[in-house]
Enzyme design. Structure first.
Site, PDB file in Angstrom:
ATOM      1  CB  THR A 127      -0.747  -0.205   1.253  1.00  0.00           C
ATOM      2  OG1 THR A 127      -1.281  -1.449   1.305  1.00  0.00           O
ATOM      3  CG2 THR A 127      -1.218   0.957   1.810  1.00  0.00           C
ATOM      4  CB  VAL A 128       1.099   4.836  -0.387  1.00  0.00           C
ATOM      5  CG1 VAL A 128       1.481   4.483  -1.810  1.00  0.00           C
ATOM      6  CG2 VAL A 128      -0.278   5.489  -0.338  1.00  0.00           C
ATOM      7  CD  GLN A 157      -4.170   7.517  -0.172  1.00  0.00           C
ATOM      8  OE1 GLN A 157      -5.029   8.117   0.441  1.00  0.00           O
ATOM      9  NE2 GLN A 157      -3.595   8.038  -1.243  1.00  0.00           N
ATOM     10  CB  ILE A 182      -3.857  -0.837   4.253  1.00  0.00           C
ATOM     11  CG1 ILE A 182      -5.313  -0.368   4.287  1.00  0.00           C
ATOM     12  CG2 ILE A 182      -3.519  -1.359   2.872  1.00  0.00           C
ATOM     13  CD1 ILE A 182      -5.590   0.798   3.332  1.00  0.00           C
ATOM     14  CG  MET A 236       4.201   0.445   1.878  1.00  0.00           C
ATOM     15  SD  MET A 236       3.946   1.874   0.814  1.00  0.00           S
ATOM     16  CE  MET A 236       5.227   2.955   1.381  1.00  0.00           C
TER      17      MET A 236
END
Length: 534
Positions: free
Chosen positions: A353-354, A370, A416, A434
């Site tokens: 994810t970031v 997110q 996440i 992440m």
């Protein structure tokens, strides 16, 4: 020249600042956050600006059509935001099976769930921001309109996605992805400029309407029309009904610190469960095969139980409180012995994810994550909008007996997770790693590196990582010490050495000195990470 070839050992140092800090996987996104702080925004405004910029400058990992979670420290209190969207109301296991699937597909229209990202930005802005949402989105809009050159790791994953998609995404509903992300019939190269005018227009509309256009206005109409045209499940009705949820963060005490995560439906509690189990064992030893063995065994037990039990809280067969209890940790710790084991789910008690970090001079801090899931997500892009829809529904089960069985309007088990660390009820700071199912494993390793071995933020992130895969199989990074790999092999682990570090997570850390207020930050050496300071 080859921008991915680095023949010499590189070293980063911890970065310090006083007025503000933003730490992300992309330099331009970090700079967007600092720009907003310098224009009068706080850490929350900076987090929104950074998150929006990341949808533009790192579309390989996230997008407007994904989900988001946040832990926000404001006025000596930690707040949790769960902005993960549910499955469409019209979907069901029977409907999916009628399409010929025996399990949830990973791409296409079926695994698309309601996006939570735009609502997360608006909710954070409304509750804690100093600037308008439209103001916070300006840097992201500029990047989308004017374009930017691709960084090395971004280019690597963009090329890999295109190579995969061009052969498998051949039906009409995928054309929007190629029009947006391969406009010249190919993926852009490292260092090449790329822009997305449609993305910019969408961000402008989200900012002007505080995200409502996405859920009940013109953008929602475009999403609804596309889904109807291609027989998807997601509808405007699903978008209109969505609202983010403010939740009470969950925590565990670990050697004098409090480690915080978002409660289920997220997998953050897996990291807390593993820390609790590991704490029941012998004191850790520096670079010891025995300690690594116990860490891996604790993590595989926590992960096995997390996958078996975590879903929407009301559908869990065991409570969060029990899975974080000393009783549970002690019972699981007793099953760990000198050799690797094949984990089996916990026997339920009779009667479960970031990523980015920001901080400002006022003491506000944000741990935010997110994702579109699995890189670009579903592969579905709404034409001329830049909106790539997530495939989060891929984690649902079609087994009626599984706690995470698919149901219309239900949120799935979520990978996440943002993390936060406190001590004596005072903020230490945000952290996160992440990367799908690597995330709780990364949280666990970063926290043990920090607390057990007193590593600075950069060193805690740079330390070679291990990743439990399944059974007795453990993947280790290329620079993981060979003597430790050999020691773990002797304990029965099936050690595999990865050829690169791409699957071992990408994290960020900001710690605050409680006496001086000085911020110290580390960023991920496994990606294009950057610490921006003021």
């Amino acid at each position: 020249m080859d921008y991915l070839h680095n023949p010499f050992t590189a070293q980063r140092h911890t970065v310090f600042s006083k007025k503000g800090m933003v730490v992300t996987s992309q330099p331009l996104a970090s700079q967007a956050g600092i720009e907003i702080m310098q224009n009068g925004g706080n850490a929350i405004d900076a987090a929104i600006a950074t998150a929006a910029a990341l949808t533009v400058v790192e579309p390989t990992s996230n997008g407007i059509g994904g989900d988001a979670f946040a832990l926000v420290w404001v006025k000596d209190k930690l707040h949790g935001l769960n902005s993960s969207g549910p499955a469409p109301k019209s979907i069901s296991p029977e409907a999916v099976k009628a399409l010929g699937y025996e399990k949830m597909p990973t791409h296409g229209l079926v695994p698309v769930t309601v996006p939570g990202v735009p609502a997360a930005w608006a909710e954070l802005s409304k509750k804690f921001g100093k600037l308008s949402l439209a103001e916070a989105l300006k840097p992201a809009i500029r990047y989308a309109e004017e374009g930017y050159p691709l960084t090395p790791i971004l280019g690597k994953y963009w090329q890999a996605a295109y190579a995969k998609y061009k052969d498998s995404f051949t039906s009409e509903e995928y054309q929007g992805w190629f029009d947006t992300f391969a406009p010249n019939g190919r993926a852009p190269e490292i260092g090449e400029m790329w822009s997305s005018p449609g993305h910019a227009k969408t961000l402008v509309e989200i900012g002007q309407t505080d995200s409502r256009s996405f859920y009940e206005g013109a953008i929602a109409e475009k999403i609804d029309a596309f889904m109807k045209k291609h027989d998807g499940f997601l509808s405007k009705e699903d978008l209109v009904a969505f609202e983010p949820e403010w939740v009470e963060p969950i925590s565990t005490e670990y050697r004098g610190y409090e480690v915080w995560e978002i409660p289920p439906n997220g997998q953050g509690m897996v990291a807390l469960m593993a820390l609790n189990i590991f704490k029941e064992l012998a004191p850790p030893k520096w670079q010891s095969a025995e300690t690594f063995h116990e860490q891996i065994e604790a993590m595989k037990l926590a992960f096995t139980d997390g996958k078996a039990f975590i879903t929407e809280p009301e559908n869990m067969p065991v409570s969060t409180e029990h899975l974080l209890s000393q009783e549970y940790a002690a019972a699981r710790a007793k099953t760990i012995n000198e050799t690797a084991a094949d984990p089996v789910p916990y026997e339920l008690p009779k009667g479960g994810t970031v990523y980015l970090s920001t901080a400002d001079e006022e003491g506000n801090m944000v741990s935010y994550i997110q994702s579109n899931y699995m890189g670009f997500g579903s592969g579905i892009v709404i034409p001329e909008t830049g909106i790539g829809l997530q495939n989060r529904g891929a984690d649902f089960s079609l087994d009626a007996e599984h706690p995470n069985v698919l149901a219309g309007g239900k949120r799935t088990f979520h990978t996440i997770i943002p993390g936060f660390l406190t001590k004596n009820k005072k903020a230490v700071g945000p952290f996160g790693v992440m990367g799908g199912y690597m995330q709780p494993q990364g949280h666990f390793q970063v926290i043990t590196n920090t607390i057990d071995y007193l590593m600075n933020p950069q060193a805690a992130l740079d330390a070679p990582r291990w990743q439990w895969i399944e059974g007795k199989t453990v993947l280790v990074e290329p620079d993981f010490p060979n003597y430790l790999a050999q020691g773990l092999t002797r304990k029965g682990h099936h050690i595999q050495v990865a050829t690169d570090s791409g699957s071992f997570g990408r994290g960020q850390i900001i710690w605050r000195n409680p006496e001086t207020g000085v911020l110290s930050g580390g960023t991920e050496s496994r990606t294009d990470g950057a610490v921006a300071v003021w």
